[in-house]
Design a protein around this motif. Structure first.
Motif, PDB file in Angstrom:
ATOM      1  N   ALA A  82       0.893  -1.331  -0.032  1.00  0.00           N
ATOM      2  CA  ALA A  82       0.231  -0.077   0.071  1.00  0.00           C
ATOM      3  C   ALA A  82       1.043   1.336  -0.174  1.00  0.00           C
ATOM      4  CB  ALA A  82      -1.085   0.132   1.197  1.00  0.00           C
ATOM      5  N   ARG A  83       2.031   1.015   0.305  1.00  0.00           N
ATOM      6  CA  ARG A  83       3.002   2.070   0.401  1.00  0.00           C
ATOM      7  C   ARG A  83       4.174   2.267  -0.792  1.00  0.00           C
ATOM      8  NH1 ARG A  83       6.092   1.170   4.146  1.00  0.00           N
ATOM      9  NH2 ARG A  83       7.218   3.398   4.402  1.00  0.00           N
ATOM     10  N   ALA A  84       3.511   1.722  -2.017  1.00  0.00           N
ATOM     11  CA  ALA A  84       4.782   1.311  -2.758  1.00  0.00           C
ATOM     12  C   ALA A  84       5.246   2.576  -3.481  1.00  0.00           C
ATOM     13  CB  ALA A  84       4.135   0.416  -3.997  1.00  0.00           C
ATOM     14  N   LYS A  85       6.712   2.629  -3.809  1.00  0.00           N
ATOM     15  CA  LYS A  85       7.098   3.581  -4.793  1.00  0.00           C
ATOM     16  C   LYS A  85       7.881   2.838  -5.766  1.00  0.00           C
ATOM     17  CE  LYS A  85       7.467   7.204  -1.249  1.00  0.00           C
ATOM     18  NZ  LYS A  85       8.246   8.151  -0.626  1.00  0.00           N
ATOM     19  N   ALA A  86       7.457   2.860  -7.083  1.00  0.00           N
ATOM     20  CA  ALA A  86       8.317   2.059  -8.075  1.00  0.00           C
ATOM     21  C   ALA A  86       8.813   2.951  -8.876  1.00  0.00           C
ATOM     22  CB  ALA A  86       7.193   0.967  -8.860  1.00  0.00           C
ATOM     23  N   ASN A  87       9.858   2.410  -9.581  1.00  0.00           N
ATOM     24  CA  ASN A  87      10.444   3.426 -10.647  1.00  0.00           C
ATOM     25  C   ASN A  87      10.071   2.857 -11.949  1.00  0.00           C
ATOM     26  OD1 ASN A  87      12.458   5.746 -10.344  1.00  0.00           O
ATOM     27  ND2 ASN A  87      13.160   4.482  -8.601  1.00  0.00           N
ATOM     28  N   ILE A  88       9.652   3.702 -12.912  1.00  0.00           N
ATOM     29  CA  ILE A  88       9.749   3.373 -14.417  1.00  0.00           C
ATOM     30  C   ILE A  88      10.828   4.135 -15.071  1.00  0.00           C
ATOM     31  CG2 ILE A  88       8.044   3.112 -16.186  1.00  0.00           C
ATOM     32  CD1 ILE A  88       5.812   3.503 -14.127  1.00  0.00           C
ATOM     33  N   PHE A  89      11.782   3.303 -15.817  1.00  0.00           N
ATOM     34  CA  PHE A  89      12.678   3.867 -16.383  1.00  0.00           C
ATOM     35  C   PHE A  89      12.394   3.974 -17.874  1.00  0.00           C
ATOM     36  CE2 PHE A  89      14.537   1.476 -12.854  1.00  0.00           C
ATOM     37  CZ  PHE A  89      15.855   2.452 -12.518  1.00  0.00           C
ATOM     38  N   ILE A  90      12.911   5.151 -18.580  1.00  0.00           N
ATOM     39  CA  ILE A  90      12.504   5.577 -19.897  1.00  0.00           C
ATOM     40  C   ILE A  90      13.966   5.437 -20.612  1.00  0.00           C
ATOM     41  CG2 ILE A  90      12.695   7.825 -19.425  1.00  0.00           C
ATOM     42  CD1 ILE A  90      10.741   8.206 -21.666  1.00  0.00           C
ATOM     43  N   PHE A  91      13.789   4.790 -21.856  1.00  0.00           N
ATOM     44  CA  PHE A  91      15.137   4.563 -22.793  1.00  0.00           C
ATOM     45  C   PHE A  91      14.512   5.011 -24.103  1.00  0.00           C
ATOM     46  CE2 PHE A  91      15.887   1.581 -19.201  1.00  0.00           C
ATOM     47  CZ  PHE A  91      17.360   2.059 -19.076  1.00  0.00           C
ATOM     48  N   HIS A  92      15.364   5.280 -25.056  1.00  0.00           N
ATOM     49  CA  HIS A  92      15.049   5.561 -26.362  1.00  0.00           C
ATOM     50  C   HIS A  92      15.965   4.447 -27.152  1.00  0.00           C
ATOM     51  CE1 HIS A  92      13.293   9.239 -24.707  1.00  0.00           C
ATOM     52  NE2 HIS A  92      12.504   8.973 -25.833  1.00  0.00           N
ATOM     53  N   ARG A  93      17.068   5.012 -27.517  1.00  0.00           N
ATOM     54  CA  ARG A  93      17.879   3.927 -28.498  1.00  0.00           C
ATOM     55  C   ARG A  93      18.911   3.512 -27.641  1.00  0.00           C
ATOM     56  NH1 ARG A  93      20.437   6.058 -33.831  1.00  0.00           N
ATOM     57  NH2 ARG A  93      20.624   3.894 -33.888  1.00  0.00           N
ATOM     58  N   VAL A  94      19.591   2.410 -27.954  1.00  0.00           N
ATOM     59  CA  VAL A  94      20.745   1.789 -27.566  1.00  0.00           C
ATOM     60  C   VAL A  94      21.458   1.503 -28.476  1.00  0.00           C
ATOM     61  CG1 VAL A  94      21.456  -0.093 -26.071  1.00  0.00           C
ATOM     62  CG2 VAL A  94      19.314   0.693 -25.769  1.00  0.00           C
ATOM     63  N   HIS A  95      22.808   2.387 -28.763  1.00  0.00           N
ATOM     64  CA  HIS A  95      23.749   2.354 -29.768  1.00  0.00           C
ATOM     65  C   HIS A  95      24.570   1.176 -29.450  1.00  0.00           C
ATOM     66  CE1 HIS A  95      22.527   6.204 -31.323  1.00  0.00           C
ATOM     67  NE2 HIS A  95      22.525   6.726 -30.141  1.00  0.00           N
ATOM     68  N   ARG A  96      24.879   0.525 -30.464  1.00  0.00           N
ATOM     69  CA  ARG A  96      26.038  -0.677 -30.295  1.00  0.00           C
ATOM     70  C   ARG A  96      27.281  -0.274 -29.946  1.00  0.00           C
ATOM     71  NH1 ARG A  96      25.071  -5.619 -31.975  1.00  0.00           N
ATOM     72  NH2 ARG A  96      23.612  -4.886 -33.471  1.00  0.00           N
ATOM     73  N   GLU A  97      27.705   1.081 -30.232  1.00  0.00           N
ATOM     74  CA  GLU A  97      28.824   1.783 -30.004  1.00  0.00           C
ATOM     75  C   GLU A  97      28.503   3.138 -29.305  1.00  0.00           C
ATOM     76  OE1 GLU A  97      31.677  -0.049 -29.613  1.00  0.00           O
ATOM     77  OE2 GLU A  97      31.144  -1.536 -30.612  1.00  0.00           O
TER      78      GLU A  97
END
Length: 326
Positions: A16-31
């Motif tokens: 009932a007291r939860a605090k959750a993180n939602i992470f946001i990404f876009h691209r993941v470059h190979r290098e």
């Protein structure tokens, strides 16, 4: 799945007291990207996944939304989300997610599947590859930009994107294509997922969510256009994948600036069960499940992320939301 002990349990409780993180990404470059070295690359992403695997319970977004509603969120809960529908979400990110058995959701702007290109990428890539020493855009109500150094190009891109972002959809696309023509440089047509790649991504276990068709700033568009963008992207994805799509991400995602109460109602009426914004904050049981906040993990390794998360939890209040009058 549940870490035996986590230093984040005290600041990220469950139930009932939860605090959750939602992470946001876009691209993941190979290098690493020399033009934008702060953007995510494969080595950095893997480091963050190792950290999250050790210290967090990473849940699918739709599952987290249901747990928040039911009061069953575990301590140290987190979600991973990706916006726009880049091909490297499949070719670079997905194998790493599979290796560490971490779920994620990719939000797709459906008009750019199969060779399309986001307006911002048209601008970024045309300036990245431009061979001119200066780029004169004064007739587009912009400026003349020197392009001698990487820093020059970075400043030019940031300036143009900030000016063009809030133009109406048609005008924004027109200006981006004029810049491509003016820069006289080839731009890639394979940045975004194809329909085949999207199906492969979904088959790999990555959840797929909707992100409109053409990524408009909803608050800048007429209601009928916004409605078509929101509901249409859901239909597009469900037709392609032959499965339901429950999650939505507001383009750009800032409450009031980028979307308004009427757009939250459109999202609800389209049949989505949860939606994410870019408002700062953590997801709590009293949050509107159609306006969940997200956090961008600007960190190069787990130690940096731990430091940033500590600060994030310390200052996180109730996420900013638009208030509906229903």
């Amino acid at each position: 799945m549940n870490p035996a002990w986590s230093p984040f349990r005290a600041v990220s409780p469950g139930g009932a007291r939860a605090k959750a993180n939602i992470f946001i990404f876009h691209r993941v470059h190979r290098e690493p990207d020399s033009l934008f070295p702060g953007e995510m690359d494969a080595a950095r992403f893997e480091s963050l996944l190792k950290f999250l695997k050790r210290w967090f319970v990473v849940l699918p977004l739709v599952d987290l939304a249901k747990r928040l509603r039911d009061g069953t969120t575990p301590p140290s809960a987190a979600c991973l989300t990706f916006d726009d529908g880049y091909a490297d979400n499949l070719t670079v990110a997905a194998p790493l997610l599979e290796r560490y058995r971490i779920p994620a959701t990719v939000f797709v702007a459906t008009a750019y599947l199969d060779g399309g290109r986001m307006w911002n990428d048209s601008i970024i890539e045309s300036i990245r590859h431009c061979t001119l020493e200066t780029l004169d855009l004064r007739d587009m109500d912009l400026a003349t930009f020197p392009l001698t150094t990487i820093d020059d190009r970075r400043r030019a891109i940031e300036s143009v994107l900030s000016r063009v972002k809030y133009l109406p959809l048609g005008r924004r696309t027109e200006v981006a294509e004029r810049i491509v023509a003016r820069a006289r440089s080839p731009v890639p047509s394979d940045l975004m997922l194809t329909s085949t790649q999207l199906r492969r991504l979904a088959s790999s276990g990555v959840a797929i969510g909707a992100h409109t068709r053409r990524h408009p700033i909803l608050a800048s568009e007429a209601d009928d256009t916004a409605q078509q963008e929101i509901a249409g992207s859901k239909r597009d994805l469900e037709d392609l994948l032959q499965r339901g799509v429950e999650a939505f991400a507001y383009p750009n995602g800032q409450p009031r600036t980028d979307y308004r109460p009427t757009h939250v109602r459109m999202v609800r009426n389209a049949g989505f069960t949860c939606a994410v914004t870019t408002a700062h904050g953590v997801a709590t049981p009293d949050a509107d499940l159609l306006q969940l906040p997200r956090f961008t993990p600007w960190a190069r390794n787990g130690l940096q992320l731990a430091t940033r998360l500590g600060s994030h939890f310390a200052r996180s209040a109730r996420a900013d939301m638009v208030e509906e009058s229903l």
